[in-house]
Motif scaffolding. Structure first.
Motif, mmCIF file in Angstrom:
data_model
loop_
_atom_site.group_PDB
_atom_site.id
_atom_site.type_symbol
_atom_site.label_atom_id
_atom_site.label_comp_id
_atom_site.label_asym_id
_atom_site.label_seq_id
_atom_site.Cartn_x
_atom_site.Cartn_y
_atom_site.Cartn_z
ATOM 1 N N ALA A 1 31.748 59.980 62.546
ATOM 2 C CA ALA A 1 32.728 61.043 62.292
ATOM 3 C C ALA A 1 33.639 60.683 61.122
ATOM 4 N N ASP A 2 33.028 60.282 60.007
ATOM 5 C CA ASP A 2 33.797 59.953 58.807
ATOM 6 C C ASP A 2 34.442 61.207 58.232
ATOM 7 N N ASP A 3 35.600 61.034 57.587
ATOM 8 C CA ASP A 3 36.222 62.140 56.855
ATOM 9 C C ASP A 3 35.545 62.212 55.493
ATOM 10 N N VAL A 4 35.124 63.422 55.125
ATOM 11 C CA VAL A 4 34.431 63.591 53.849
ATOM 12 C C VAL A 4 35.062 64.712 53.046
ATOM 13 N N VAL B 1 29.739 70.709 42.159
ATOM 14 C CA VAL B 1 28.973 70.282 40.997
ATOM 15 C C VAL B 1 28.263 71.520 40.459
ATOM 16 N N LYS B 2 28.389 71.726 39.165
ATOM 17 C CA LYS B 2 27.812 72.926 38.552
ATOM 18 C C LYS B 2 26.291 72.950 38.729
ATOM 19 N N ASP B 3 25.782 74.094 39.171
ATOM 20 C CA ASP B 3 24.351 74.359 39.350
ATOM 21 C C ASP B 3 23.679 73.457 40.392
ATOM 22 N N ARG B 4 24.453 72.889 41.283
ATOM 23 C CA ARG B 4 23.885 72.057 42.350
ATOM 24 C C ARG B 4 24.740 72.192 43.598
ATOM 25 N N ASP B 5 24.219 71.674 44.701
ATOM 26 C CA ASP B 5 25.007 71.617 45.923
ATOM 27 C C ASP B 5 26.170 70.653 45.718
ATOM 28 N N PRO B 6 27.266 70.897 46.409
ATOM 29 C CA PRO B 6 28.402 69.975 46.268
ATOM 30 C C PRO B 6 28.030 68.562 46.726
ATOM 31 N N GLU B 7 28.656 67.577 46.097
ATOM 32 C CA GLU B 7 28.411 66.181 46.462
ATOM 33 C C GLU B 7 29.411 65.753 47.529
ATOM 34 N N GLU B 8 28.912 65.040 48.498
ATOM 35 C CA GLU B 8 29.750 64.560 49.596
ATOM 36 C C GLU B 8 30.344 63.201 49.225
ATOM 37 N N THR B 9 31.652 63.083 49.391
ATOM 38 C CA THR B 9 32.342 61.814 49.156
ATOM 39 C C THR B 9 33.114 61.470 50.422
ATOM 40 N N LYS B 10 32.943 60.255 50.908
ATOM 41 C CA LYS B 10 33.664 59.835 52.110
ATOM 42 C C LYS B 10 35.078 59.437 51.715
ATOM 43 N N THR B 11 36.066 60.092 52.358
ATOM 44 C CA THR B 11 37.456 59.776 52.063
ATOM 45 C C THR B 11 38.029 58.773 53.056
ATOM 46 N N ARG B 12 37.471 58.715 54.252
ATOM 47 C CA ARG B 12 37.870 57.720 55.252
ATOM 48 C C ARG B 12 36.651 57.407 56.116
ATOM 49 N N ILE B 13 36.362 56.130 56.235
ATOM 50 C CA ILE B 13 35.225 55.692 57.043
ATOM 51 C C ILE B 13 35.760 55.161 58.364
ATOM 52 N N ASN B 14 35.240 55.704 59.451
ATOM 53 C CA ASN B 14 35.622 55.281 60.797
ATOM 54 C C ASN B 14 34.595 54.268 61.305
ATOM 55 N N LEU B 15 34.925 52.983 61.189
ATOM 56 C CA LEU B 15 34.010 51.950 61.645
ATOM 57 C C LEU B 15 33.964 51.915 63.161
ATOM 58 N N GLN C 1 18.554 63.783 59.362
ATOM 59 C CA GLN C 1 19.412 63.999 58.193
ATOM 60 C C GLN C 1 19.534 65.472 57.805
ATOM 61 N N ASN C 2 18.487 66.268 58.007
ATOM 62 C CA ASN C 2 18.552 67.677 57.628
ATOM 63 C C ASN C 2 19.641 68.415 58.394
ATOM 64 N N TYR C 3 19.799 68.076 59.675
ATOM 65 C CA TYR C 3 20.823 68.735 60.472
ATOM 66 C C TYR C 3 22.180 68.075 60.302
ATOM 67 N N ALA C 4 22.195 66.759 60.257
ATOM 68 C CA ALA C 4 23.464 66.033 60.195
ATOM 69 C C ALA C 4 24.214 66.338 58.903
ATOM 70 N N ASP C 5 23.496 66.648 57.835
ATOM 71 C CA ASP C 5 24.149 66.923 56.557
ATOM 72 C C ASP C 5 24.400 68.410 56.322
ATOM 73 N N ALA C 6 24.018 69.242 57.263
ATOM 74 C CA ALA C 6 24.178 70.685 57.075
ATOM 75 C C ALA C 6 25.639 71.098 57.248
ATOM 76 N N ASN C 7 26.014 72.225 56.638
ATOM 77 C CA ASN C 7 27.372 72.704 56.683
ATOM 78 C C ASN C 7 27.831 73.057 58.104
ATOM 79 N N GLU C 8 26.896 73.378 58.982
ATOM 80 C CA GLU C 8 27.266 73.746 60.356
ATOM 81 C C GLU C 8 27.963 72.612 61.098
ATOM 82 N N TRP C 9 27.799 71.390 60.636
ATOM 83 C CA TRP C 9 28.363 70.227 61.311
ATOM 84 C C TRP C 9 29.708 69.808 60.697
ATOM 85 N N THR C 10 30.221 70.550 59.767
ATOM 86 C CA THR C 10 31.480 70.186 59.141
ATOM 87 C C THR C 10 32.622 71.009 59.733
#
Length: 172
Positions: free
Chosen positions: A93-96, A101-115, A161-170
């Motif tokens: 459950a990291d904060d992202v 990004v122009k002409d592409r899907d947005p890039e995910e950046t982790k802002t806080r990692i929950n170890l 990964q297909n489901y975990a990275d989908a927008n429905e999980w954000t």
């Protein structure tokens, strides 16, 4: 011809090695399904736990999971029982932040990692079965098993990964 002899040698070596893995037991009555289904098995000595960041707390938790399973199933019937465990550092459950990004899907950046620590406990049953000799049974340890119980903590293995990275999980 040389290749064929080498392949034949390697195949026979593998076949003979496999026979040493599968324990066979002589029995006094002819083998049948009723006999193997009621045969009293044993708890096997477990493999060393995969715990690169090992500490006593990890083993305490994995042993507690094994104790729970042994309370539920103290005497293996129809097979021998074994267990293994895994412990590793992970994140959950990291904060992202999504950066456009122009002409592409947005890039995910982790802002806080929950170890967190991820635990996986696996109980496996290795069944006994009849062999071609009517007064002998064989166990499929360590190659084959007929079932397992897996306890996972801090691990969403059901999502690929297909489901975990989908927008429905954000959220937001």
């Amino acid at each position: 011809m040389k290749k064929q002899l080498i392949i034949l040698f390697l195949f026979s070596l593998q076949a003979s090695a496999q026979n040493t893995h599968f324990p066979k037991v002589k029995i006094s009555v002819p083998c049948n399904d009723e006999f193997t289904n009621n045969y009293k098995g044993k708890w096997l000595i477990h493999e060393p736990v995969n715990a690169p960041d090992y500490h006593d707390e990890a083993m305490r938790r994995l042993n507690a999971m094994n104790d729970l399973i042994r309370q539920i199933y103290p005497q293996p019937i129809g097979g021998d029982a074994g267990w293994s465990g895994e412990f590793a550092k992970s994140s959950f459950a990291d904060d992202v932040k999504f950066v456009p990004v122009k002409d592409r899907d947005p890039e995910e950046t982790k802002t806080r990692i929950n170890l967190v620590y991820r635990y996986i406990y696996s109980f496996v049953l290795f069944p006994w079965m009849c062999t071609s000799n009517p007064n002998e049974i064989m166990n499929m340890y360590p190659e084959g098993s007929s079932g397992s119980i897996v306890i996972r903590a801090n691990d969403l293995q059901i999502l690929n990964q297909n489901y975990a990275d989908a927008n429905e999980w954000t959220i937001d």
